[in-house]
Each structure stands twice: as C-alpha cells, then as structure tokens.
Design an enzyme around this catalytic site. Structure first.
Site, mmCIF file in Angstrom:
data_model
loop_
_atom_site.group_PDB
_atom_site.id
_atom_site.type_symbol
_atom_site.label_atom_id
_atom_site.label_comp_id
_atom_site.label_asym_id
_atom_site.label_seq_id
_atom_site.Cartn_x
_atom_site.Cartn_y
_atom_site.Cartn_z
ATOM 1 N N HIS A 257 -22.473 75.073 4.753
ATOM 2 C CA HIS A 257 -21.360 74.166 5.057
ATOM 3 C C HIS A 257 -21.787 72.975 5.918
ATOM 4 O O HIS A 257 -21.001 72.052 6.135
ATOM 5 C CB HIS A 257 -20.188 74.923 5.693
ATOM 6 N N GLU A 286 -19.425 82.422 4.126
ATOM 7 C CA GLU A 286 -18.829 81.106 4.396
ATOM 8 C C GLU A 286 -17.321 81.173 4.147
ATOM 9 O O GLU A 286 -16.818 82.125 3.539
ATOM 10 C CB GLU A 286 -19.425 80.044 3.451
ATOM 11 N N GLU A 318 -16.391 72.479 4.366
ATOM 12 C CA GLU A 318 -16.056 73.774 3.794
ATOM 13 C C GLU A 318 -15.701 73.560 2.327
ATOM 14 O O GLU A 318 -15.327 72.458 1.927
ATOM 15 C CB GLU A 318 -14.886 74.420 4.541
#
Length: 352
Positions: A257, A286, A318
């Site tokens: 990310h 993540e 993200e």
C-alpha cells in the site's frame, strides 16, 4: 413524516456533526495526553476502580483539570466509571483503554504518538495542494518536513525509533488476528520470507506460532543491521525491486500500500520469482476497501487509512478488490483468495 420535518431533522443533525469537524482534533489530542501521562497504565495496574484523588496523586496532576480529561474519555467510552462506595466513583479500564497501555501486548500507543506527532500532523496542512490537478507527486509529508517519509526516518533517529515502534504495535495486533483467524494459511510452509520485515516483529510472532517455519527477515540493509538475531530467523538486507530471497512463501504486511500500481507489480513479480512454481504462494496482509458499504466502521477506517497514505507517502494507496485483482493478474498470479480477519486488514493468498 413530511418532507419539511425530514429536512429540519437533517439540518439539526448537520449542525451537530459540523461541530465534530470543528473540534475533530480534540479526540486525538486528549488520547495523546492520556498516553503521555500514562493514565491507562496507572488505572490498569491499580486493579480496581481508582478514585480521581488517587489517580491525580499517582500522576502528579492537578485534580480539576484531570477530572475534565477523564470526563471526556469516559463519555467517549475509553474508560468507565464504577462506584467504589456510596460517595465515591472510580475509573476502570476497558478493552479500548488497554490499547493505550505503553508496551502492552496489543498496545497502539506508539502508533497514536506517531500520527499525532509534529512530523505527521504538519503533513495535513498540505493535503488540498496534493489533491489539485496542478499537484505533483511530492507528498504533503515531504512538503512539511523537507524529505519523504523514508529519508526523514533515516535522517532522524528519534522519529525512526517512534516509527519502528508504531509499526511494531500494528504488526502485533494484525499478526495476532491473522494467526487466530486463518492459521491454515501457513500449513505446509517450511520457509517464509517477510518482505519489508523491519525489526522482525511480525515474523517473530509467526515462527513462534508455527515453529516449523524457517523465517527470512528481508529489508533494506540499514534496517536489518539493527534487527535482533535468532536461530529461527535469518536477517537479509537487499532491495525488493531487485531480488527477493527464495522461500516457500513470501509474506508482505502493509508494504504494497506504500506504492503505486506499477511499483506494486514490480515487487509482486519479484515475489513470484522467489517462490516455487508448483507449491509457492504470496501472503499479503492489507486492507481491501469496500466502497459501497455505508455506516461500516471497518470500511470507514480503511478509507481513513487511504487518505493518510495520500498525505504521508508519495504514491501509496489502499486498494479495492478490483484493484487487487488487477495488480495480481498483471504480476503473473493465476488465482487468489481473500480472507477477512478480526482487524482492519484482510489476508490475501496469491498463487502462480
């Protein structure tokens, strides 16, 4: 209910909510104050509801000002009040306050101190400039501090220590959730390379939970140079854009990310080269954003994390499920699955 009545109620809610934005910084600064004073530590160690007078004495605080801080945190359900006797009320710990204990097993104290510290707070004043079309790829963090996050950490030992402690906090919380939520991910994995493993917090927890795993802690040379050593974990310095040590599985937690899709694909291709074609896999921990869910607390945290990455990193973000599918396919992975865990993150298993 008529349209006019609905509009009046919506306007009333809006007038209340706008004050939450006007004074939004109060929550983070009160919690920062509580961590710096050690309030959660003292109340937890007391072992029973703690009167304000004793709390003030233990912390060497002015009682009336401490009362106002505690009143705010009780209202926000960080601590709770319980009767001690007919005339006295005491403060007790909650699951939330225990996350503020310095050095606690699931403490997030260092992460809060990092994000509420001068280097990160100054970043947010340049967010609008980053969003403009004329904005460049220099992060607000770099605008505020003169260096990007990684260069700043390398040049400032105190910030680097706080950053590493914050990442360790997050690693402990997330790895515990991974171990509890999907231990089967590590079945049959005899060797595991933690890409961007830092001070080996995550890998140490994994090899302790799954003692058959031989761990490789892989990060930049100056990072692994100060990492602890052990028989079950080998520290290896290098550049993940160039090559990654071979292992049955590659593990990446909150690494991808930090990078845009192009760089993310480069890293994943190197991971694919490092694992066996027949039985290898990449384990990614993540956030997986779900944009269509309203009033979803975990989803809201994911969106805040994404905004923080835009402010603090040059290219980080993200990703949604669709965006994860794109970078994995482009990296040569033929299939993947996603397993939610009891954390803000999910576990993604990707196979060649």
């Amino acid at each position: 209910m008529g349209d006019m009545e609905v509009t009046i109620k919506e306007e009333a809610r809006a007038e209340i909510k706008i004050w939450n934005y006007v004074l939004g910084y109060v929550k983070i600064t009160v919690v920062k104050c509580a961590i710096e004073l050690g309030i959660a530590d003292v109340i937890e160690n007391y072992g029973s509801p703690m009167p304000l007078s004793e709390l003030a004495t233990a912390l060497r605080c002015e009682p009336s000002r401490l009362h106002r801080i505690m009143r705010f945190m009780v209202h926000d359900r960080i601590f709770k009040q319980e009767p001690i006797n007919q005339h006295t009320i005491g403060f007790s710990s909650t699951p939330l306050s225990r996350l503020l204990i310095k050095g606690g097993e699931k403490s997030m104290a260092a992460f809060i101190l990092l994000m509420s510290g001068p280097a990160c707070l100054a970043t947010w004043h340049s967010l609008s400039a980053r969003v403009l079309e004329t904005g460049n790829n220099i992060s607000p963090f770099e605008v505020a501090n003169g260096k990007d996050l990684w260069s700043y950490a390398e040049a400032n030992p105190d910030f680097r220590e706080l950053f590493n402690n914050a990442m360790g906090c997050h690693a402990r919380l997330t790895v515990h959730a991974t171990i509890e939520g999907c231990p089967e991910v590590f079945d049959g994995v005899e060797s595991l390379v933690d890409v961007g493993g830092g001070n080996r917090t995550a890998l140490s927890l994994l090899v302790k939970a799954f003692p058959w795993i031989r761990g490789i802690n892989f990060d930049l040379p100056h990072v692994v140079a100060v990492a602890a050593t052990s028989d079950s974990i080998e520290n290896v310095g290098g550049d993940m854009f160039m090559s990654i040590p071979n292992a049955d599985a590659a593990f990446l937690m909150c690494v991808l990310h930090d990078w845009d899709d192009e760089e993310c694909i480069k890293i994943l291709k190197k991971c694919r080269e490092a694992i066996p074609e027949d039985k290898g896999k990449v384990v990614i921990v993540e956030a997986v954003l779900e944009e269509d869910k309203e009033d979803d607390e975990i989803g809201a945290v994911g969106l805040m994390l994404d905004t923080a990455l835009m402010a603090i990193t040059n290219k980080g973000k993200e990703r949604t499920l669709k965006e994860w599918s794109y970078v994995l396919r482009q990296s040569g992975f033929t299939r993947f699955n996603v397993k939610p865990i009891r954390a803000v993150r999910s576990v993604i298993e990707a196979y060649p």
